[in-house]
Every structure is written in structure tokens, then in C-alpha cells.
Design a protein around this motif. Structure first.
Motif, PDB file in Angstrom:
ATOM      1  N   SER A   1      78.594  53.080 -62.935  1.00 60.92           N
ATOM      2  CA  SER A   1      79.327  52.129 -63.782  1.00 60.92           C
ATOM      3  C   SER A   1      78.506  50.867 -64.038  1.00 60.92           C
ATOM      4  O   SER A   1      78.472  50.354 -65.165  1.00 60.92           O
ATOM      5  N   PHE A   2      77.830  50.377 -63.014  1.00 62.30           N
ATOM      6  CA  PHE A   2      77.032  49.165 -63.194  1.00 62.30           C
ATOM      7  C   PHE A   2      75.804  49.434 -64.054  1.00 62.30           C
ATOM      8  O   PHE A   2      75.417  48.615 -64.901  1.00 62.30           O
TER       9      PHE A   2
ATOM     10  N   ALA B   1      79.206  36.405 -70.740  1.00 66.39           N
ATOM     11  CA  ALA B   1      80.300  36.686 -69.807  1.00 66.39           C
ATOM     12  C   ALA B   1      79.813  37.540 -68.645  1.00 66.39           C
ATOM     13  O   ALA B   1      80.176  37.306 -67.481  1.00 66.39           O
ATOM     14  N   PHE B   2      78.974  38.531 -68.950  1.00 60.65           N
ATOM     15  CA  PHE B   2      78.421  39.373 -67.883  1.00 60.65           C
ATOM     16  C   PHE B   2      77.564  38.548 -66.923  1.00 60.65           C
ATOM     17  O   PHE B   2      77.643  38.713 -65.696  1.00 60.65           O
TER      18      PHE B   2
ATOM     19  N   ASN C   1      84.185  41.504 -65.071  1.00 62.63           N
ATOM     20  CA  ASN C   1      83.389  41.641 -66.288  1.00 62.63           C
ATOM     21  C   ASN C   1      83.886  42.801 -67.139  1.00 62.63           C
ATOM     22  O   ASN C   1      83.788  42.769 -68.365  1.00 62.63           O
ATOM     23  N   SER C   2      84.418  43.835 -66.493  1.00 64.22           N
ATOM     24  CA  SER C   2      84.937  44.988 -67.228  1.00 64.22           C
ATOM     25  C   SER C   2      86.217  44.666 -67.975  1.00 64.22           C
ATOM     26  O   SER C   2      86.670  45.475 -68.790  1.00 64.22           O
ATOM     27  N   LEU C   3      86.811  43.503 -67.706  1.00 66.77           N
ATOM     28  CA  LEU C   3      88.063  43.116 -68.361  1.00 66.77           C
ATOM     29  C   LEU C   3      87.838  42.171 -69.536  1.00 66.77           C
ATOM     30  O   LEU C   3      88.596  42.205 -70.523  1.00 66.77           O
TER      31      LEU C   3
ATOM     32  N   LEU D   1      85.421  53.507 -65.702  1.00 63.95           N
ATOM     33  CA  LEU D   1      85.120  54.006 -64.357  1.00 63.95           C
ATOM     34  C   LEU D   1      85.401  52.944 -63.297  1.00 63.95           C
ATOM     35  O   LEU D   1      85.846  53.263 -62.187  1.00 63.95           O
ATOM     36  N   VAL D   2      85.150  51.682 -63.649  1.00 58.19           N
ATOM     37  CA  VAL D   2      85.424  50.600 -62.700  1.00 58.19           C
ATOM     38  C   VAL D   2      86.912  50.518 -62.392  1.00 58.19           C
ATOM     39  O   VAL D   2      87.320  50.404 -61.226  1.00 58.19           O
TER      40      VAL D   2
END
Length: 696
Positions: free
Chosen positions: A401-402, A537-538, A588-590, A335-336
Motif C-alpha cells: 500500500s505504501f 498532503a502526503f 494520507n489515504s483519507l 488496502l490501507v
């Protein structure tokens, strides 16, 4: 002439009595005044006064129920500014500004000065009030605040505002500074009504007034209109002035300062006036770079997370509870890339390029000019740039998404804690079934929380952190603490506990477990470490956002509602840092894709297989082979040509026939032909034969 005189009398009387002349209840009086002109009945001026006073008194007493459209529009507009007190509408009516007129009561005038100062300070940065009008009010009513404004120049953020302050504080200096620019514009665009050749030193106030009076913007190019002297001079022209002049203001522009320009109403109605045209070229370049980075990042996030879903869904068949959480997390990250980051770009586009304008025409008498002219009041954006459905759509997916990311990490952490702390009672099949049900409940909960601003009036979607649309009202602080901060703290605490117990039980399991159970325990520890890396990482991508929030609490010169302490450079740095922090948070989504690839060899292999299959179907592998083959051919031909050149230069330098290098020596210096590419081998042999023939 008669109508102007009559309206002057009516206006003077009403101004002295604090009566709203253009209350719709008094519209009949205005009709009477127009009828006076037609019938040439000057004696009816007194009737006009009596009708105005009578109808206005009835309106105030509530005997006439006809609504006041201007008051209604002010109420609707001021309802969007929550910091103003409930008595605002009454106060603005008593402090209504009429160009050229002062209040008879000095005490009331000073109170109105304070009111307009507070009003302008709370609304200037959203474009709901204009600096030209504010300084005219301060100057006309001789407000004590005017001296402070001229000395400090709190709103001097652009070339346009500099000229506005110069006009209000040092008018003669303003006229000398802008004489040549305004004269050239007047000579070109006055329609032949203005013709003057006197130099600037001989300029008088009468010359300036006559020149500005005939200034027209109908045929001006945008380059001419971008001159700040011309912009301010149009405010003084016959078609400009209070209510017929618009200012475009934008204070939140990443990697750029404030953008502030002014245009007369003719330009606003004729041309597409926007913040994008007002801002400098370097600002437009900076915004374009930010948009390009967000688009590229969105594509990368979308591709990698679709690949994660494909690998776990089609290859591993969801046989582990952690895989269920990883797929759920990948759906949120998709979604991001698919919606959130592209809408960052669209939000900037709408904010900066939407046509800027004013409210619908009203009727305000300006005695300093020509009686009645169509007059308009400020409006943030005409036909607002960000509609309600757009804000709801983008805000919903941003929050969703978050929330999916935070809640999925929380559930995955709890799952690993049970597996590590209670290994004997942990059953994989049960955990897998529980994970699927938990993720289903998670999705339902996220849908509910993300739609809260749609049916709760105290919270609403708004722009936060320059480009991101989320919940931005004051009541949202409590909501953020409950739905974001509390789960995030649980994630951190559970992972700290997880790391501790993983190290503690590792040696115990090695001594008591069998080989099969040892392998299972090893897999569980590996999954726990992978989860810890993901949470780390997040957290790393979240740190810049936390720092920005803390800075906004302790730094005072970046708040727009405190202009006396505002620093433009500090605000620009803060706004730019906000955008960078948002982009870092989106990355972060990557990172999860690369974490899976580095921690799981099977995932890495399956990912490569899918990539090859997709590339083959799209013809990318064939294209890559063609490019590689062409580069190898060029490299081989270049090497052979270089060898032939060296051979020729050696022979021309006095070498004999016997000193000619053999084919073997030449071949030793050349790269070996590719066996997989017979064409390159044929070319190499032919070149070698040619060299031998040439040598002989």
C-alpha cells in the motif's frame, strides 16, 4: 531419601567438573540411579558416578551422536537474537546456573557473571530472560554487578520488579513489607497446612520460610495473584523457584509504561496469563481508545476511496492520464482501510491477549528444594502470538500500500512535468495509454518488492513503530533507501520543478494560445496544482514519522538494549508518539478524497449523486426524512405550548378580555408551518383554534 542423597552426590561431582548431568547421552546414568532406589543397592552410587562421567566424556568427544535436546532448544531460541556471538551455546553450557551452587574457579565465575549480565541486558525486553533468575545468579555467585544492580535498580519499572529488587537486596525489609499480604494468602490457600497468628513484629526468618513453603496458588483469584508481594512469594514457594516461575514483560504499550508481572508455573498452566491481565486498567483503556480510532479511520478510508474509484470509473470513464493515476492511488489507499488499519488492531490484540508461557519441561536439579521437579526455560510467547503467515500477510499489504502511493505520485508527477514543460508534444491519448501501461508495471513491481522478505533470508517482516508490521532487520535500511527514499525524493524534486515551470509558462500560454488551447492549458495547470496539493498532503503526514526516526537516532535513553540509561517515561512518550505518527501517516489515504472534492466541481457533484443513490438503496434517506419530520413536529409543538403558557400567564396577571392577543399576533410569533408537511400545518391550525377558544 536415598535417591535425593545419590542425586546430590552426582550433581555435586558434575557441577565441580563442569559436566552437563542431563545430557541425553547420560540419560542411562539417570536410569541407573532410579534402579538403585528400587533394588536398595547403595553401593551402586559409585557406579552411577562412573557412568555419568564416562558417558559425558564420550558425548564431548563426539563418540555418541545422541542429540542434546536442551542444547538444541537453546540454539534454536538463541538464533533469534542476532547480537549474540557464535560461541554462545558453549558459553552458556559452561555458565549453566544451578540454584545454590557456585563455581570453584572464581575467575570463571566472574566471567560467567559478565556473560549473564550481557545476556540479560540483550534479552529482557522480549521476555526471554527473567529478573528473578538474573538477580539470583548475581547473588549466588557474589557477582560484582550485584552491588550496582541494588544501588541503581536499572529494571525497577513496576510494583512487581520493586518487590523483586527488595527481596534480592534487602531481604528483611522485603519480608516485613510483604508479611501481612503473604500471611493472609497462606492462611487462605495453604490447604490447612499453615496456621499462624503471630503479628509482623514477631516475625522471624523461620516463620517466613515456613509460611512461604506452604503457599499455594491453586485456588487464588486473579485479584489475589495480582498482588506483587504474593507474586514474588510464590517464587520462593515449594512449587516455584528457578525454572518453575514465569514473568510476563511488555515494554511497547502506547500511552502506558512497562508491564511486568510474575506467576508460578501452576498459575501459568491453569489460567490464561497474558500481558493484558498484567497491565493496569488505565493502559487497557488507552489501548481500547487507540483501537477504536483505528477502526473508525479504517472505515472512513475504505468508504471514501471506494467512492473515488466509483466516481472516476463509472462517471468520467478514465478519459485522462491523471484519472488513471488517481484510481491506482485510490486502490492502494483502499488496502490501507480494508487491511492495514484493521490489522493494526488485530496485532495489538494478539500481542497483549495471547496466553504467555514457557518452553516444554526439562529436568534441572535444584538442591535448595526437593530434588527433581519439572523445570522450564523462558519463552517469549507460547504458541507465538504473531505467526509467520500472519506476519507475511500483514507485512505484504503494508509495504504494498505504501509503495503504490509513493510510486503512483512519482509517475503522476512525471506525467504533469511532460504536460507542462513540453505542451506541444504532449498528446492526451498517448499519455492515457502510457499511464495504463505504467500502472500495470507498477503493480507488478510492487508485488515483487513486497514479497522480498519471503525468499530472502537476510530481511524479514517484523514489528516496527509499535503496531506496524514491515521490514525490520538491519539489512532493510539499504532496501528502504532504494525502494522508498529514492522515489520519494524524485516526487519532491519533480513537484518543485512542476510548480516552477507552471508559473513560468502561464503568461506565455495566455499570449500565444487560441481559446481552445487556452482551455486545455488551464485544465493542465489545474491538474498540476491538484497534484502538488496531494504531494503536499502526503509530505505533511510523513513529517511526524521522519521526526520520530530522527529522535530515535539522537536520544539515548529510549533504547531497550541499554537499560543503564533507559528512562521509562521517555520510552513511553516515544512509543506513544510512534503510534500517533503511524495513524497520521495512515490519514494520507483519507485526504485525497477531500482534495478532489475541493478542486473538481464535477467530482464533487458526481460523488454526491452516488452517495444519494447508495443511501436511497439502503433506506437511509427515508430514515433521515422520518427523523427530520419528527424533529420539526416536536419543535412546532414546543413553540405552540410556550405561546399558550405565555397567554395564560398574561390573562391570570389581570389582563381583560380586550387585552387578549389576536390570532394574528400569536401566529406572528410562531414558526411558519412547513408547506411540504401538511400534517404540521394541520397541527398548527388546530393549536391556534384551541388557543382562541381558550382565550374566549
Amino acid at each position: 531419601m536415598f535417591v535425593t542423597q545419590e542425586l546430590n552426590i552426582c550433581t555435586i561431582y558434575s557441577a565441580h567438573q563442569n559436566i552437563d548431568v542431563f545430557n541425553t547421552c547420560s540419560a542411562f546414568a539417570y536410569a541407573v540411579s532410579l534402579k538403585c532406589k528400587e533394588l536398595n543397592m547403595q553401593g551402586l552410587v559409585q557406579v552411577c558416578l562412573v557412568v555419568i562421567v564416562t558417558f559425558d566424556a564420550l558425548c564431548r568427544a563426539g563418540d555418541v551422536s545422541t542429540p542434546n535436546r536442551r542444547a538444541e532448544s537453546l540454539e534454536m531460541r538463541d538464533a533469534r537474537i542476532p547480537q549474540l556471538r557464535p560461541g554462545f551455546t558453549v558459553q552458556i553450557r559452561n555458565c549453566m546456573y544451578r540454584p545454590g551452587y557456585r563455581k570453584l574457579n572464581r575467575r570463571a565465575e566472574i566471567k560467567c557473571c559478565q556473560f549473564w549480565e550481557k545476556r540479560f541486558y540483550s534479552r529482557w525486553y522480549v521476555g526471554s530472560e527473567y529478573l528473578t533468575t538474573f538477580l539470583d545468579i548475581m547473588k549466588t555467585w557474589k557477582c560484582p554487578q550485584m552491588k550496582k544492580q541494588c544501588k541503581k535498580r536499572f529494571f525497577d519499572f513496576s510494583p512487581f520488579t520493586n518487590i523483586v529488587y527488595m527481596r534480592a537486596c534487602t531481604n528483611q525489609l522485603y519480608q516485613r513489607h510483604c508479611f501481612n499480604a503473604v500471611k493472609n494468602a497462606a492462611l487462605t490457600h495453604s490447604g490447612g497446612r499453615f496456621n499462624i497468628s503471630s503479628p509482623a513484629p514477631n516475625m522471624t526468618s523461620e516463620t517466613w520460610d515456613f509460611m512461604v513453603e506452604h503457599l499455594r496458588s491453586e485456588n487464588m483469584s486473579y485479584g489475589e495473584l495480582s498482588n506483587p508481594c504474593v507474586q514474588v512469594a510464590l517464587y520462593e514457594s515449594a512449587r516455584g523457584g528457578y525454572g518453575r516461575y514465569h514473568e510476563t514483560i511488555k515494554t511497547v504499550i502506547p500511552f502506558c509504561g512497562f508491564s511486568w508481572c510474575g506467576y508460578d508455573i501452576d498459575t501459568v498452566e491453569r489460567d490464561h496469563v497474558s500481558v493484558w491481565k498484567c497491565m493496569p486498567a488505565r493502559c487497557r483503556i488507552g489501548i481500547s481508545i487507540v483501537a477504536a480510532v483505528m477502526i473508525c479511520l479504517g472505515i472512513a478510508i475504505l468508504f471514501t476511496n471506494v467512492l473515488v474509484i466509483a466516481v472516476y470509473w463509472y462517471r468520467k470513464r478514465m478519459n485522462n492520464s491523471q484519472i488513471v493515476y488517481k484510481v491506482t492511488l485510490a486502490i492502494g489507499d483502499t488496502l490501507v482501510g480494508a487491511i492495514v488499519l484493521p490489522t493494526f488492531v488485530s496485532t495489538m490484540y494478539l500481542m497483549y491477549t495471547t496466553k504467555s508461557g514457557m518452553d516444554d519441561p526439562g529436568a534441572v536439579i535444584d538442591e535448595t528444594t526437593r530434588g527433581i521437579l519439572p523445570t522450564r526455560l523462558p519463552s517469549d510467547i507460547k504458541g507465538p502470538s504473531l505467526s509467520r503467515w500472519y506476519m507475511s500477510f500483514v507485512g505484504f499489504f503494508t509495504i504494498a500500500s505504501f509503495l503504490i502511493s509513493v510510486y503512483t505520485l512519482m509517475l503522476a508527477s512525471f506525467d504533469r512535468m511532460v504536460a507542462i514543460c513540453f505542451p506541444m508534444s504532449f498528446i492526451r491519448s498517448t499519455a492515457l495509454r502510457a499511464a495504463k501501461w505504467c500502472c500495470l508495471v507498477l503493480v507488478i513491481l510492487v508485488l515483487f518488492l513486497a514479497t522480498l522478505p519471503m525468499y530472502i533470508s537476510s530481511i524479514a517482516y517484523s514489528i516496527v513503530a509499535s503496531v506496524i508490521i514491515s521490514i525490520g532487520t538491519k539489512d532493510a535500511v539499504v532496501l528502504y533507501c532504494v525502494i522508498f527514499l529514492l522515489p520519494l525524493v524524485l516526487v519532491w524534486l519533480s513537484n518543485i520543478t512542476l510548480v516552477y515551470y507552471t508559473k513560468k509558462y502561464t503568461s506565455i500560454r495566455r499570449s500565444i494560445a487560441s481559446i481552445s488551447h487556452s482551455q486545455i492549458a488551464s485544465d493542465e495547470r489545474k491538474l498540476a496544482k491538484t497534484l502538488s496539493v496531494m504531494v503536499g498532503a502526503f509530505s505533511a503526514t510523513l513529517i511526524p514519522v521522519i521526526v520520530v526516526l530522527l529522535v530515535s537516532l539522537f536520544v539515548s535513553n529510549i533504547h531497550l538494549d541499554g537499560p543503564e540509561h533507559l528512562n521509562e517515561t521517555a520510552t513511553m512518550v516515544f512509543n506513544s508518539t510512534e503510534v500517533v505518527a503511524v495513524v497520521i501517516l495512515a490519514t494520507n489515504s483519507l485526504w485525497n478524497y477531500f482534495i478532489y472534492g475541493s478542486r473538481d466541481k464535477d467530482f464533487k457533484q458526481h460523488s454526491k449523486d452516488i452517495e444519494r443513490a447508495v443511501a436511497d438503496k439502503l433506506g437511509l434517506l427515508y430514515l433521515w426524512r422520518r427523523i427530520k419530520m419528527s424533529s420539526q413536529r416536536r419543535a412546532t409543538i414546543t413553540s405552540l405550548s410556550s405561546a399558550f403558557t405565555n397567554l395564560s400567564s398574561t390573562k391570570s396577571g389581570g389582563g381583560s378580555r380586550n387585552s387578549r392577543p389576536s390570532k394574528a399576533s400569536i401566529s406572528a410569533d410562531l414558526p411558519l408551518p412547513d408547506n411540504k408537511n401538511p400534517q404540521v400545518a394541520v397541527i398548527s391550525v388546530r393549536k391556534l383554534d384551541g388557543l382562541e377558544t381558550a382565550g374566549e
